[in-house]
Design an enzyme around this catalytic site. Structure first.
Site, PDB file in Angstrom:
ATOM      1  N   GLU A   1      -7.066   4.845   7.299  1.00 32.95           N
ATOM      2  CA  GLU A   1      -6.878   6.297   7.085  1.00 32.95           C
ATOM      3  C   GLU A   1      -8.123   6.920   6.374  1.00 32.95           C
ATOM      4  O   GLU A   1      -8.523   8.045   6.597  1.00 32.95           O
ATOM      5  CB  GLU A   1      -5.480   6.467   6.167  1.00 32.95           C
ATOM      6  CG  GLU A   1      -4.480   6.264   6.996  1.00 32.95           C
ATOM      7  CD  GLU A   1      -3.228   5.603   6.356  1.00 32.95           C
ATOM      8  OE1 GLU A   1      -3.009   5.635   5.306  1.00 32.95           O
ATOM      9  OE2 GLU A   1      -2.254   5.028   7.107  1.00 32.95           O
TER      10      GLU A   1
ATOM     11  N   LYS B   1       0.100   4.342  -0.617  1.00 30.19           N
ATOM     12  CA  LYS B   1      -0.807   5.322  -0.089  1.00 30.19           C
ATOM     13  C   LYS B   1      -0.327   6.676  -0.935  1.00 30.19           C
ATOM     14  O   LYS B   1      -0.289   6.417  -2.054  1.00 30.19           O
ATOM     15  CB  LYS B   1      -0.339   5.753   1.498  1.00 30.19           C
ATOM     16  CG  LYS B   1      -0.027   4.476   2.492  1.00 30.19           C
ATOM     17  CD  LYS B   1      -0.069   4.674   3.949  1.00 30.19           C
ATOM     18  CE  LYS B   1      -0.158   3.437   4.839  1.00 30.19           C
ATOM     19  NZ  LYS B   1      -0.293   3.509   6.128  1.00 30.19           N
TER      20      LYS B   1
ATOM     21  N   GLU C   1      -5.723  -4.794  10.513  1.00 27.73           N
ATOM     22  CA  GLU C   1      -4.849  -3.616  10.536  1.00 27.73           C
ATOM     23  C   GLU C   1      -5.079  -3.009  11.752  1.00 27.73           C
ATOM     24  O   GLU C   1      -5.822  -1.896  11.843  1.00 27.73           O
ATOM     25  CB  GLU C   1      -4.664  -2.609   9.439  1.00 27.73           C
ATOM     26  CG  GLU C   1      -4.107  -3.499   8.171  1.00 27.73           C
ATOM     27  CD  GLU C   1      -3.630  -2.415   7.297  1.00 27.73           C
ATOM     28  OE1 GLU C   1      -2.320  -2.421   6.842  1.00 27.73           O
ATOM     29  OE2 GLU C   1      -4.201  -1.382   6.963  1.00 27.73           O
TER      30      GLU C   1
ATOM     31  N   GLY D   1       2.393   2.441  11.030  1.00 24.67           N
ATOM     32  CA  GLY D   1       3.279   3.495  10.826  1.00 24.67           C
ATOM     33  C   GLY D   1       3.888   3.901  12.240  1.00 24.67           C
ATOM     34  O   GLY D   1       4.581   4.698  12.391  1.00 24.67           O
TER      35      GLY D   1
ATOM     36  N   HIS E   1      -9.581   1.098   4.368  1.00 25.17           N
ATOM     37  CA  HIS E   1      -8.397   1.504   4.982  1.00 25.17           C
ATOM     38  C   HIS E   1      -8.652   2.599   6.175  1.00 25.17           C
ATOM     39  O   HIS E   1      -9.563   3.276   6.031  1.00 25.17           O
ATOM     40  CB  HIS E   1      -7.311   1.894   4.235  1.00 25.17           C
ATOM     41  CG  HIS E   1      -6.130   1.959   4.913  1.00 25.17           C
ATOM     42  ND1 HIS E   1      -5.877   3.016   5.666  1.00 25.17           N
ATOM     43  CD2 HIS E   1      -5.030   1.097   4.704  1.00 25.17           C
ATOM     44  CE1 HIS E   1      -4.290   2.757   5.998  1.00 25.17           C
ATOM     45  NE2 HIS E   1      -3.956   1.636   5.479  1.00 25.17           N
TER      46      HIS E   1
ATOM     47  N   SER F   1       3.015  -1.828  10.692  1.00 24.03           N
ATOM     48  CA  SER F   1       4.432  -2.083  10.906  1.00 24.03           C
ATOM     49  C   SER F   1       5.065  -3.300  10.636  1.00 24.03           C
ATOM     50  O   SER F   1       5.928  -3.660  11.249  1.00 24.03           O
ATOM     51  CB  SER F   1       4.805  -1.644  12.338  1.00 24.03           C
ATOM     52  OG  SER F   1       4.115  -0.327  12.581  1.00 24.03           O
TER      53      SER F   1
ATOM     54  N   ASN G   1       0.782  -1.296  -0.165  1.00 21.89           N
ATOM     55  CA  ASN G   1      -0.080   0.057   0.088  1.00 21.89           C
ATOM     56  C   ASN G   1       0.984   1.092   0.013  1.00 21.89           C
ATOM     57  O   ASN G   1       1.513   1.503   1.004  1.00 21.89           O
ATOM     58  CB  ASN G   1      -0.983   0.112   1.348  1.00 21.89           C
ATOM     59  CG  ASN G   1      -1.560   1.210   1.354  1.00 21.89           C
ATOM     60  OD1 ASN G   1      -2.049   1.999   0.525  1.00 21.89           O
ATOM     61  ND2 ASN G   1      -2.337   1.382   2.428  1.00 21.89           N
TER      62      ASN G   1
HETATM   63  P1  PGA Z   1       2.666   0.361   7.448  1.00 20.07           P
HETATM   64  O1  PGA Z   1       1.190   0.801   6.995  1.00 20.07           O
HETATM   65  O2  PGA Z   1       3.119  -0.710   7.129  1.00 20.07           O
HETATM   66  O3  PGA Z   1       3.407   1.885   7.106  1.00 20.07           O
HETATM   67  O4  PGA Z   1       2.421   0.530   9.226  1.00 20.07           O
HETATM   68  C1  PGA Z   1       0.268  -0.236   6.785  1.00 20.07           C
HETATM   69  C2  PGA Z   1      -0.899   0.271   6.154  1.00 20.07           C
HETATM   70  O5  PGA Z   1      -1.456   1.252   6.605  1.00 20.07           O
HETATM   71  O6  PGA Z   1      -1.455  -0.453   5.328  1.00 20.07           O
END
Ligand code: PGA
Length: 246
Positions: free
Chosen positions: A98, A12, A163, A169, A96, A208, A10
């Protein structure tokens, strides 16, 4: 039961046309690997999909990071499922955290998006996960989020990504035991909805995942792959994660 393993990137809101070099090096890595490699799906921003799909070989599939629930109409700035399909996109991330947070996407809105994706033959990567302050009622939160899933889900049209929002992150993850137990309970919830088919659906972990912890996480019996954010933007790290998939 043997389920399909997926490693999904992903990106983003990251990447430009020149990021094709990252795709090329992942592709090269996949070609050099034995045939038991996981399915690799890259989800770059909308603007890069067309060119990347044209320039890539079949080892890599592509996904979008979102989709509108209507096929067309007066929805400024939005992209629909038929538009993605026309580009040759196979997958779409829906739900997701976000987008749930910043675009205030609701359970009902997400259900409509999933239905639109299915009607247009796109496979859905559906994300669920609790926030830090929701850990104690995690089960309830996940159950509620799973309400967006229509009854017609199967291993052919859906991938679930667990997740935890607090792990995205941050460099933090639940313990390995916790991850495996949560995946088991998610599968039970899906079983209640659709019965035995639930055992065939891949449930990925995200939050992460990096080149160091991937080996242990992907080794868990109930983890069928990973959804990777930050570490998917570095070719070496992402290839190492691919290699950690069993
Ligand atoms: P990350 O993000 O691996 O940077 O923690 C995962 C995601 O948001 O799908």
């Amino acid at each position: 039961m043997k389920r399909t393993n997926y490693i999904i990137a992903n990106w983003k809101m990251n990447g430009f046309e020149k990021s094709i070099s990252l795709i090329k090096s992942i592709q090269k890595h996949l070609v050099s690997k034995a045939s038991n490699s996981p399915k690799v799906i890259i989800c770059p921003p909308f603007t890069l999909l067309s060119n990347f799909i044209k320039k890539s070989k079949k080892q890599i599939k592509f996904g979008a990071q979102d989709v509108h629930h209507e096929d067309s109409g007066a929805f400024t700035g939005s992209i629909s499922a038929p538009m993605l399909k026309e580009l040759g996109v196979d997958y779409v991330i829906i739900g997701h955290s976000e987008r749930r947070q910043y675009q205030k996407e609701s359970i009902l809105e997400l259900e409509k998006k999933i239905n639109s994706a299915f009607s247009n033959k796109l496979r859905v990567i559906f994300c669920i996960g609790e926030k830090l302050e929701e850990i104690k009622k995690r089960s309830l939160i996940l159950k509620k989020q799973l309400r967006s899933l229509p009854k017609k889900i199967s291993s052919k049209n859906i991938i679930i990504a667990y997740e935890p929002v607090w792990a995205i992150g941050t460099g933090q993850t639940p313990t390995l035991n916790e991850i495996n137990d949560i995946h088991k309970s998610i599968r039970k919830m899906i079983y209640k909805k659709i019965g035995k088919e639930a055992f065939k659906i891949s449930i990925l972990y995200g939050g992460s995942v990096n080149s160091i912890n991937a080996n242990l996480i992907l080794d868990l019996s109930d983890v069928d792959g990973a959804l990777v954010g930050g570490a998917s933007l570095k070719s070496k790290d992402f290839c190492k994660i691919i290699d950690s998939s069993h």
